[in-house]
Design a protein around this motif. Structure first.
Motif, PDB file in Angstrom:
ATOM      1  N   ALA A  93      24.777  99.293  -2.734  1.00 59.41           N
ATOM      2  CA  ALA A  93      23.729  99.799  -1.922  1.00 59.41           C
ATOM      3  C   ALA A  93      23.125 101.209  -2.555  1.00 59.41           C
ATOM      4  O   ALA A  93      22.418 101.853  -1.925  1.00 59.41           O
ATOM      5  N   LYS A  94      24.059 101.723  -3.325  1.00 57.35           N
ATOM      6  CA  LYS A  94      23.885 103.040  -3.956  1.00 57.35           C
ATOM      7  C   LYS A  94      22.566 103.540  -4.196  1.00 57.35           C
ATOM      8  O   LYS A  94      22.012 104.629  -3.686  1.00 57.35           O
ATOM      9  N   GLU A  95      21.945 102.612  -4.882  1.00 54.89           N
ATOM     10  CA  GLU A  95      20.439 103.044  -5.271  1.00 54.89           C
ATOM     11  C   GLU A  95      19.448 102.946  -4.186  1.00 54.89           C
ATOM     12  O   GLU A  95      18.104 103.145  -4.550  1.00 54.89           O
ATOM     13  N   SER A  96      19.861 102.222  -3.114  1.00 52.60           N
ATOM     14  CA  SER A  96      18.864 101.836  -2.220  1.00 52.60           C
ATOM     15  C   SER A  96      18.850 102.840  -1.018  1.00 52.60           C
ATOM     16  O   SER A  96      19.758 103.702  -0.867  1.00 52.60           O
ATOM     17  N   GLY A  97      18.051 102.740   0.157  1.00 53.99           N
ATOM     18  CA  GLY A  97      18.174 103.830   1.142  1.00 53.99           C
ATOM     19  C   GLY A  97      18.963 103.296   2.279  1.00 53.99           C
ATOM     20  O   GLY A  97      19.224 103.811   3.275  1.00 53.99           O
ATOM     21  N   LEU A  98      19.795 101.958   2.108  1.00 54.83           N
ATOM     22  CA  LEU A  98      20.381 101.321   3.019  1.00 54.83           C
ATOM     23  C   LEU A  98      21.929 102.169   3.419  1.00 54.83           C
ATOM     24  O   LEU A  98      22.531 102.372   2.280  1.00 54.83           O
ATOM     25  N   LEU A  99      22.018 102.275   4.556  1.00 50.02           N
ATOM     26  CA  LEU A  99      23.424 103.152   4.896  1.00 50.02           C
ATOM     27  C   LEU A  99      24.269 101.889   4.983  1.00 50.02           C
ATOM     28  O   LEU A  99      24.132 101.020   5.679  1.00 50.02           O
ATOM     29  N   VAL A 100      25.698 102.332   4.584  1.00 52.24           N
ATOM     30  CA  VAL A 100      26.726 101.218   4.556  1.00 52.24           C
ATOM     31  C   VAL A 100      27.811 101.945   5.444  1.00 52.24           C
ATOM     32  O   VAL A 100      28.364 102.944   5.014  1.00 52.24           O
ATOM     33  N   VAL A 101      28.001 101.408   6.646  1.00 54.82           N
ATOM     34  CA  VAL A 101      29.084 101.915   7.386  1.00 54.82           C
ATOM     35  C   VAL A 101      30.460 101.296   7.322  1.00 54.82           C
ATOM     36  O   VAL A 101      30.309  99.821   7.500  1.00 54.82           O
ATOM     37  N   PRO A 102      31.404 101.919   6.908  1.00 52.74           N
ATOM     38  CA  PRO A 102      32.563 101.288   6.855  1.00 52.74           C
ATOM     39  C   PRO A 102      33.289 100.908   8.284  1.00 52.74           C
ATOM     40  O   PRO A 102      33.063 101.344   9.313  1.00 52.74           O
ATOM     41  N   GLY A 103      33.753  99.337   8.102  1.00 49.57           N
ATOM     42  CA  GLY A 103      33.961  99.033   9.332  1.00 49.57           C
ATOM     43  C   GLY A 103      34.945  97.734   9.315  1.00 49.57           C
ATOM     44  O   GLY A 103      35.510  97.418   8.124  1.00 49.57           O
ATOM     45  N   ALA A 104      35.291  97.252  10.590  1.00 53.29           N
ATOM     46  CA  ALA A 104      36.557  95.906  10.566  1.00 53.29           C
ATOM     47  C   ALA A 104      36.484  95.248  11.635  1.00 53.29           C
ATOM     48  O   ALA A 104      35.981  96.076  12.952  1.00 53.29           O
ATOM     49  N   GLU A 105      36.760  94.170  11.744  1.00 53.14           N
ATOM     50  CA  GLU A 105      36.793  93.457  13.355  1.00 53.14           C
ATOM     51  C   GLU A 105      38.226  93.180  13.436  1.00 53.14           C
ATOM     52  O   GLU A 105      39.197  92.638  12.881  1.00 53.14           O
ATOM     53  N   ILE A 106      38.730  93.756  14.730  1.00 54.66           N
ATOM     54  CA  ILE A 106      39.960  93.518  15.254  1.00 54.66           C
ATOM     55  C   ILE A 106      39.839  92.381  15.927  1.00 54.66           C
ATOM     56  O   ILE A 106      39.015  92.001  16.867  1.00 54.66           O
ATOM     57  N   THR A 107      40.772  91.522  15.618  1.00 51.66           N
ATOM     58  CA  THR A 107      40.715  89.949  15.883  1.00 51.66           C
ATOM     59  C   THR A 107      41.621  89.611  16.623  1.00 51.66           C
ATOM     60  O   THR A 107      42.900  88.874  15.978  1.00 51.66           O
ATOM     61  N   ARG A 108      41.685  89.516  17.970  1.00 53.00           N
ATOM     62  CA  ARG A 108      42.890  89.198  18.846  1.00 53.00           C
ATOM     63  C   ARG A 108      42.367  88.022  19.783  1.00 53.00           C
ATOM     64  O   ARG A 108      41.278  87.966  20.298  1.00 53.00           O
ATOM     65  N   GLY A 109      43.411  87.323  20.342  1.00 53.47           N
ATOM     66  CA  GLY A 109      43.199  86.390  21.465  1.00 53.47           C
ATOM     67  C   GLY A 109      43.062  87.159  22.737  1.00 53.47           C
ATOM     68  O   GLY A 109      43.160  88.563  22.663  1.00 53.47           O
ATOM     69  N   MET A 110      42.731  86.516  23.878  1.00 59.27           N
ATOM     70  CA  MET A 110      42.719  87.177  25.139  1.00 59.27           C
ATOM     71  C   MET A 110      43.876  87.668  25.607  1.00 59.27           C
ATOM     72  O   MET A 110      45.013  87.040  25.221  1.00 59.27           O
ATOM     73  N   PRO A 111      44.146  88.685  26.291  1.00 60.96           N
ATOM     74  CA  PRO A 111      43.342  89.431  26.985  1.00 60.96           C
ATOM     75  C   PRO A 111      42.536  90.675  26.264  1.00 60.96           C
ATOM     76  O   PRO A 111      41.657  91.282  26.948  1.00 60.96           O
ATOM     77  N   THR A 112      42.519  90.726  25.042  1.00 59.05           N
ATOM     78  CA  THR A 112      41.987  91.567  24.306  1.00 59.05           C
ATOM     79  C   THR A 112      40.591  91.053  23.616  1.00 59.05           C
ATOM     80  O   THR A 112      39.522  91.554  23.959  1.00 59.05           O
ATOM     81  N   GLY A 113      40.496  90.067  22.983  1.00 59.00           N
ATOM     82  CA  GLY A 113      39.525  89.444  22.279  1.00 59.00           C
ATOM     83  C   GLY A 113      39.192  90.145  21.100  1.00 59.00           C
ATOM     84  O   GLY A 113      40.084  90.864  20.651  1.00 59.00           O
ATOM     85  N   HIS A 114      37.970  90.383  20.628  1.00 51.81           N
ATOM     86  CA  HIS A 114      37.614  90.814  19.206  1.00 51.81           C
ATOM     87  C   HIS A 114      36.762  92.175  19.512  1.00 51.81           C
ATOM     88  O   HIS A 114      35.775  92.243  20.559  1.00 51.81           O
ATOM     89  N   PHE A 115      37.021  93.103  18.659  1.00 50.21           N
ATOM     90  CA  PHE A 115      36.294  94.480  18.839  1.00 50.21           C
ATOM     91  C   PHE A 115      35.899  94.880  17.289  1.00 50.21           C
ATOM     92  O   PHE A 115      36.593  94.757  16.317  1.00 50.21           O
ATOM     93  N   ASN A 116      34.715  95.402  17.268  1.00 46.95           N
ATOM     94  CA  ASN A 116      34.468  96.081  16.014  1.00 46.95           C
ATOM     95  C   ASN A 116      34.882  97.699  15.900  1.00 46.95           C
ATOM     96  O   ASN A 116      34.524  98.191  16.932  1.00 46.95           O
ATOM     97  N   ALA A 117      35.385  97.933  14.904  1.00 49.93           N
ATOM     98  CA  ALA A 117      35.922  99.450  14.850  1.00 49.93           C
ATOM     99  C   ALA A 117      34.855  99.787  13.497  1.00 49.93           C
ATOM    100  O   ALA A 117      34.976  99.245  12.417  1.00 49.93           O
ATOM    101  N   ILE A 118      33.820 100.777  13.730  1.00 44.92           N
ATOM    102  CA  ILE A 118      33.033 101.173  12.773  1.00 44.92           C
ATOM    103  C   ILE A 118      33.067 102.706  12.514  1.00 44.92           C
ATOM    104  O   ILE A 118      33.567 103.442  13.224  1.00 44.92           O
ATOM    105  N   PHE A 119      32.557 103.012  11.502  1.00 41.95           N
ATOM    106  CA  PHE A 119      32.728 104.527  11.078  1.00 41.95           C
ATOM    107  C   PHE A 119      34.315 104.662  10.764  1.00 41.95           C
ATOM    108  O   PHE A 119      34.770 105.940  11.257  1.00 41.95           O
ATOM    109  N   VAL A 120      35.012 104.021  10.660  1.00 35.45           N
ATOM    110  CA  VAL A 120      36.549 103.982  10.235  1.00 35.45           C
ATOM    111  C   VAL A 120      36.803 104.736   8.934  1.00 35.45           C
ATOM    112  O   VAL A 120      36.022 104.952   7.844  1.00 35.45           O
TER     113      VAL A 120
END
Ligand SMILES: [Zn+2]
Ligand SMILES: [Zn+2]
Length: 373
Positions: free
Chosen positions: A110-137
């Motif tokens: 994306a370097k030459e484009s105007g697109l912002l790329v946010v560093p992130g990951a998906e925390i992937t757990r069973g219940m009772p937590t479930g899935h969460f995204n952490a962005i701007f990590v």
């Protein structure tokens, strides 16, 4: 006339040529019109973001640079590659230990484009937590730990924005109703997440919207795409991926993060907007421009819609209309003429509408005012 084999092959060749040219033209037309368009609102730029997607670095089927290309075709301002931290089904073919790699490849693409790329990951757990995204990590590898609370606390240490993914997912909530578990209450007590997906892929949750309101969570809508984006949403039929609209002071990663921390977001999916009235009202008002084309006791007014949403308007004005019933549609990028029975000659007047395809809660809609001079 008898068709010889030579003539037949010529006809076939010409037909193919015409067909392929027509296809190319239509495809170009689709390319030109597919970019998602919404206006800025007073004080803020409207960033169109997809903050949940997968690549070959977890269970997606595309390389990160292809995600960048798709986002640019869709006219997005920001994306986050959020591969599963704990679920790596392609490990045999793509052995890697670095959970930041998908982000790095996307950022490079994306370097030459105007697109912002946010560093992130998906925390992937069973219940009772479930899935969460952490962005701007700062470092996704540090989130790849066994103890779930340690992971959330590490995300907070890194200054990440964490939001609950698909809280209504039937694989984890069989009745499709998003509700908090004791674990979620604990996470909220410790201020360990700040947003919730009200829209995920092709699903929407009234209950998630209610949870966002009760717990002051940012309203989020994402594609969670795994395959090619066009397999999920047919752009030739004017379909588009869901997006999170972020109302930022400027287009930059810092501003975007500040806006999300301040919960200045809304979600758009299908033809529906979800968010607080303080953002949806101005967004629709800025999308619509009125121009008066005649005077008299029934002045004609044209409503121009500069956005990609068809707005379903219910007339709340002091005046009835001469060519529309109480509810009518203002097509995306279209011009809708209305005749207003003002009953007296007026220099200027105000039109008021309820926007029925925008939701500020499961049962309420924002209202807008348009001034006609
Ligand atoms: Zn998930
Ligand atoms: Zn996902």
């Amino acid at each position: 006339m008898k068709t010889t084999p030579v003539k037949l092959s010529l006809i076939v060749a010409c037909t193919f040529l015409i067909f392929s040219q027509t296809w190319a033209q239509e495809n170009n037309a689709a390319m030109d019109t597919r970019a998602i368009e919404f206006p800025d609102i007073p004080g803020y730029v409207t960033l169109k973001c997809d903050l949940h997607m997968h690549t070959v670095f977890s269970d997606g089927s595309l390389w990160p640079s292809v995600r960048v290309r798709e986002a640019l075709m869709d006219g997005l301002d920001a994306i986050s590659i959020t591969d599963h931290l704990e679920y790596q089904p392609k490990k045999k073919d793509i052995p890697h230990e670095d959970r930041n790699r998908g982000y790095e490849l996307a950022r490079e693409a994306a370097k030459e484009s105007g697109l912002l790329v946010v560093p992130g990951a998906e925390i992937t757990r069973g219940m009772p937590t479930g899935h969460f995204n952490a962005i701007f990590v700062k470092d996704a590898n540090a989130l790849n730990q066994k103890d779930v609370l340690t992971v959330f606390r590490e995300a907070k240490n890194q200054g990440a924005i964490v939001f609950w993914n698909h809280p209504h997912w039937t694989a984890q909530k069989p009745n499709g109703v998003a509700t908090l578990t004791e674990m979620h209450k604990k996470l909220l007590e410790e201020d360990l997440f700040a947003g919730i997906e009200v829209v995920n892929e092709t699903t929407y949750s009234d209950e998630a919207l209610e949870l966002a309101q009760e717990h002051n969570l940012a309203i989020i809508g994402n594609s969670d795409v795994h395959g090619p984006i066009d397999w999920g949403w047919d752009v030739s039929r004017a379909k588009h991926r869901p997006v999170t609209l972020v109302f930022a002071k400027e287009k930059s990663l810092e501003s975007m993060k500040e806006a999300m921390e301040d919960r200045r977001t809304a979600a758009w999916f299908d033809n529906t907007l979800v968010g607080e009235a303080q953002f949806l009202g101005p967004l629709v008002e800025q999308s619509l421009e009125v121009s008066r084309s005649s005077d008299g006791l029934v002045p004609r007014v044209v409503i121009h819609n500069h956005s990609d949403a068809d707005f379903i308007l219910e007339n709340l004005s002091d005046y009835r209309l001469h060519n529309q019933a109480k509810v009518f549609i203002v097509k995306a990028h279209g011009r809708t003429p209305i005749s207003v029975k003002t009953l007296e000659e007026l220099e200027s007047f105000e039109l008021r509408f309820k926007v029925l395809n925008a939701f500020t809660s499961p049962d309420t809609h924002p209202e807008i005012r348009l001034k006609v001079d």
